[in-house]
Every structure is written in structure tokens, then in C-alpha cells.
Design an enzyme around this catalytic site. Structure first.
Site, PDB file in Angstrom:
ATOM      1  N   LYS A  11      10.414  -3.290   5.947  1.00  0.00           N
ATOM      2  CA  LYS A  11      10.602  -2.715   7.294  1.00  0.00           C
ATOM      3  C   LYS A  11       9.851  -3.551   8.320  1.00  0.00           C
ATOM      4  O   LYS A  11       8.893  -4.260   7.978  1.00  0.00           O
ATOM      5  CB  LYS A  11      10.135  -1.257   7.369  1.00  0.00           C
ATOM      6  CG  LYS A  11       8.638  -1.027   7.136  1.00  0.00           C
ATOM      7  CD  LYS A  11       7.768  -1.130   8.394  1.00  0.00           C
ATOM      8  CE  LYS A  11       6.287  -0.990   8.066  1.00  0.00           C
ATOM      9  NZ  LYS A  11       5.352  -1.736   8.824  1.00  0.00           N
ATOM     10  N   ASP A 135       3.675   5.317   4.551  1.00  0.00           N
ATOM     11  CA  ASP A 135       4.991   4.726   4.830  1.00  0.00           C
ATOM     12  C   ASP A 135       6.019   5.012   3.742  1.00  0.00           C
ATOM     13  O   ASP A 135       7.197   4.681   3.895  1.00  0.00           O
ATOM     14  CB  ASP A 135       4.872   3.194   4.962  1.00  0.00           C
ATOM     15  CG  ASP A 135       4.174   2.780   6.254  1.00  0.00           C
ATOM     16  OD1 ASP A 135       4.025   3.639   7.143  1.00  0.00           O
ATOM     17  OD2 ASP A 135       3.794   1.608   6.351  1.00  0.00           O
TER      18      ASP A 135
HETATM   19  P1  ATP Z   1       2.135  -1.799   5.399  1.00  0.00           P
HETATM   20  O1  ATP Z   1       3.112  -2.456   6.323  1.00  0.00           O
HETATM   21  O2  ATP Z   1       2.632  -0.500   4.794  1.00  0.00           O
HETATM   22  O3  ATP Z   1       0.733  -1.711   5.927  1.00  0.00           O
HETATM   23  P2  ATP Z   1       1.759  -4.261   4.020  1.00  0.00           P
HETATM   24  O4  ATP Z   1       3.059  -4.995   4.086  1.00  0.00           O
HETATM   25  O5  ATP Z   1       0.739  -4.660   5.036  1.00  0.00           O
HETATM   26  O6  ATP Z   1       2.034  -2.719   4.085  1.00  0.00           O
HETATM   27  P3  ATP Z   1       1.722  -4.441   1.151  1.00  0.00           P
HETATM   28  O7  ATP Z   1       2.537  -5.660   0.884  1.00  0.00           O
HETATM   29  O8  ATP Z   1       2.337  -3.142   0.869  1.00  0.00           O
HETATM   30  O9  ATP Z   1       1.115  -4.459   2.622  1.00  0.00           O
HETATM   31  O10 ATP Z   1       0.374  -4.642   0.323  1.00  0.00           O
HETATM   32  C1  ATP Z   1      -0.836  -4.043   0.676  1.00  0.00           C
HETATM   33  C2  ATP Z   1      -1.743  -4.064  -0.539  1.00  0.00           C
HETATM   34  O11 ATP Z   1      -1.199  -3.233  -1.542  1.00  0.00           O
HETATM   35  C3  ATP Z   1      -1.905  -5.446  -1.149  1.00  0.00           C
HETATM   36  O12 ATP Z   1      -3.245  -5.819  -1.044  1.00  0.00           O
HETATM   37  C4  ATP Z   1      -1.474  -5.325  -2.606  1.00  0.00           C
HETATM   38  O13 ATP Z   1      -2.393  -5.874  -3.512  1.00  0.00           O
HETATM   39  C5  ATP Z   1      -1.342  -3.826  -2.841  1.00  0.00           C
HETATM   40  N1  ATP Z   1      -0.121  -3.506  -3.620  1.00  0.00           N
HETATM   41  C6  ATP Z   1      -0.033  -2.571  -4.560  1.00  0.00           C
HETATM   42  N2  ATP Z   1       1.196  -2.510  -5.075  1.00  0.00           N
HETATM   43  C7  ATP Z   1       1.937  -3.427  -4.447  1.00  0.00           C
HETATM   44  C8  ATP Z   1       3.298  -3.848  -4.543  1.00  0.00           C
HETATM   45  N3  ATP Z   1       4.140  -3.298  -5.415  1.00  0.00           N
HETATM   46  N4  ATP Z   1       3.725  -4.810  -3.693  1.00  0.00           N
HETATM   47  C9  ATP Z   1       2.866  -5.349  -2.790  1.00  0.00           C
HETATM   48  N5  ATP Z   1       1.583  -4.999  -2.666  1.00  0.00           N
HETATM   49  C10 ATP Z   1       1.096  -4.058  -3.480  1.00  0.00           C
END
Ligand code: ATP
Length: 297
Positions: A11, A135
Site C-alpha cells: 500500500k 494496518d
Molecule cells: P508499515 O508501512 O506498516 O509501517 P513497513 O513497510 O514500514 O510497514 P514492514 O516491511 O512491514 O515495514 O517491516 C517492518 C518490520 O517488520 C521489519 O523490521 C521486519 O523485520 C518485520 N517483519 C516481520 N514480518 C515481516 C514480513 N513478513 N515482511 C516484512 N517485514 C516483516
């Protein structure tokens, strides 16, 4: 049914405002979330061990810190499911980028398990997902939504008009919690806040310029200040012909809007030339729903 293949969509936030800090440490948000075509793939099937997760991205842990693993554990526990579950995760969504990759994988895991083994209706499954991340409920339905509260109160919005969205993620990670902690709500200037009603009007009228004129992300005040390269990425996109460019979520991923493919590809080339170390650049489109069961295997 033996296995399902799920698509977990990324997203972007078209507008993100923070209204206040709550006593529990979370923040009250008002944000427009939009699913995009970039996706991770999950293949869920009966396995040999109670829970087994494998992932092509070796830097991502596959233990109980992974949101997919957490989703499987929670589902099994709540629905007294004894079947061994194996999940194979193929990552394309950049990690810790502001693109909700982890939340979307988590949502896809819950939906896939329900498809395989039965389970609660969508509202109950969304409530369950909320325990794993703010989210996650959005990622279960996807499309175009206004999200309020900590992100879990969802109101569907008119579908996004067609556009090409160039997503670029510079090669460093950002921790969402740290960005929120550093946000100084009192220092925000009015022009740093998005005009969310204006953006919704733009969506309703299918007016891309109306959307990009109104959009904004207050978290840019934290992340862009710390990493000025985000500003440079936005500038290159706009100089290359984007209608506008905005950081998604807590960053550092940037989304730029383009009306034609040639211009978008030229912007991609300009970004690659300016930042050869930036490997995660994707040309995407908005999608109307997310986390679909792609195939029953
Ligand atoms: P948001 O936009 O919801 O804040 P994000 O894109 O910033 O999310 P994610 O890629 O979801 O962040 O990752 C955040 C943290 O979650 C990472 O540090 C990662 O190690 C952990 N994590 C746990 N499971 C997963 C997964 N399946 N995919 C990605 N990250 C994951």
C-alpha cells in the site's frame, strides 16, 4: 483443498495526518491508504512441522518475529487447528519501507488459512488481524480507504483513477516507531498537513491533479529531515514529469504519479542514474482489492 497461493499487495498512503498522541503511546491518524499492484506471494499448505516458514529473502527472519509466523500461530491457537502448516513467502515488497509489506503478508496468511481450513467471517478475521498490527485490517480488504483511529477504523472511498505509480525505496530501512516518536505535533505548519477532504474530492471526481494538489504526509517532517535523499528522489521524479511525489507511511519509499509510461520509465532511468545503489524501483498501478486468493493449488 491442499494449498493456496495468495497475493499480498503493498500500500501507499496518499495522505497521512497525525491528529494526536494517545495515552497508550499510539497516535490518532487520518490517512488515505491505497493498494498498489506490487505484491508478495505466499503459498500456504499442510506441512510436516507445526509451523514452518521459508522465505527467499534471507535477511528476513522466518521465526516467530515474522508476522506471517505470528498469524499462523494465532490462527491455529484460536481455532484449535492441529494441522501442520507450511508457508513459503516470496518477497518483492521492500522491507521497512512504509509500504506495509509485513502487514499485508500477515493479512494474506490469515485469509489463506481461512480459505484452507474455514474460519470466521471477514469482520472477525479483521479484528484478529488488528491484534497483530494496525494496518492488517486494511490489508485484508485493500482498495482505497480512509483509515482513522490507529489505522483500523476503515471507510471505503471511491476507487482511485488510473495512474502509473513509480515507487522508489532508497537502500536504508526506517523504523516506524522511531519516526512517530520523533514527530513534533506542535511544530507542524498548516502547509505540512494534507487536505484530506480535497484528496477525497479528487478521488470522487477522478481528478489526479486534485489528488496530488491536496496530498501530504506529516511524517515527511521527520524522515526527510533525517534522510534528505528522500527529497532528492521526489525532486527527480517531479523534474522528470511526475504530477507529484510523496513519501509513503513512515518512509523511506517514495511514490510518484505519472500519466504516461514513457515519462515514468524516463523517471526510473533518471533515478537509477542518480542513485545506482538504489535497486528497489517499481512501476505499479493502483488496485481495487488486495490479498486475493490467486490460485487454489
Ligand atoms: P508499515 O508501512 O506498516 O509501517 P513497513 O513497510 O514500514 O510497514 P514492514 O516491511 O512491514 O515495514 O517491516 C517492518 C518490520 O517488520 C521489519 O523490521 C521486519 O523485520 C518485520 N517483519 C516481520 N514480518 C515481516 C514480513 N513478513 N515482511 C516484512 N517485514 C516483516
Amino acid at each position: 483443498m491442499q494449498a493456496v497461493e495468495m497475493r499480498a499487495r503493498a500500500k501507499i498512503n496518499i495522505a497521512l495526518d497525525v491528529l494526536g498522541r494517545r495515552p497508550d503511546g499510539y497516535h490518532d491518524l487520518k490517512t488515505i491508504m491505497q493498494s498498489i499492484s506490487l505484491y508478495d506471494t505466499l503459498i500456504i499448505k499442510r506441512g510436516d512441522q507445526p509451523v514452518e516458514l521459508t522465505c527467499d529473502l534471507k535477511s528476513l527472519p522466518v521465526d516467530d518475529t515474522n508476522l506471517v509466523y505470528k498469524a499462523v500461530l494465532l490462527f491455529k491457537e484460536l481455532f484449535s487447528l492441529s494441522a501442520p502448516i507450511s508457508v513459503s513467502l516470496i518477497k518483492r515488497i521492500p522491507v521497512a519501507a512504509g509500504l506495509a509489506g509485513g502487514s499485508s503478508d500477515c493479512a494474506a496468511a490469515l485469509l489463506g488459512l481461512r480459505k484452507l481450513f474455514g474460519g470466521p467471517g471477514l469482520p472477525e478475521l479483521m479484528e484478529l488481524g488488528r491484534r497483530l498490527g494496525a494496518d492488517v485490517p486494511f490489508c485484508m480488504t485493500g482498495g482505497t480507504m480512509l483509515a482513522e483511529g490507529i489505522g483500523e477504523k476503515l471507510t471505503p472511498l471511491p476507487p482511485h483513477p488510473p495512474v502509473l505509480i513509480l515507487v522508489a525505496k532508497p537502500p536504508f530501512d526506517v523504523k516506524t516507531r522511531e519516526v512517530f516518536a520523533a514527530l513534533d505535533l506542535n511544530a507542524l505548519r498548516p502547509q505540512e498537513r494534507p487536505d484530506i477532504n480535497g484528496a477525497i474530492r479528487g478521488l470522487r471526481q477522478g481528478d489526479l491533479r486534485g489528488i496530488t494538489r491536496s496530498w501530504g504526509n506529516v511524517l515527511e517532517t521527520v524522515t526527510v529531515q533525517k534522510y534528505p535523499v528522500i527529497s532528492e528522489i521526489k525532486d527527480i521524479m517531479v523534474e522528470s514529469g511526475a504530477l507529484g511525489a510523496l513519501m509513503s507511511g513512515s518512509g523511506p519509499a517514495v511514490a510518484g504519479y505519472f500519466t504516461d509510461r514513457r515519462t515514468a520509465l524516463a523517471a526510473m532511468k533518471a533515478l537509477r542514474a542518480a542513485f545506482p545503489e538504489m535497486r528497489e524501483v517499481f512501476l505499479t498501478t493502483p488496485v481495487r482489492n488486495t490479498n486475493g486468493v490467486k490460485e487454489v493449488l
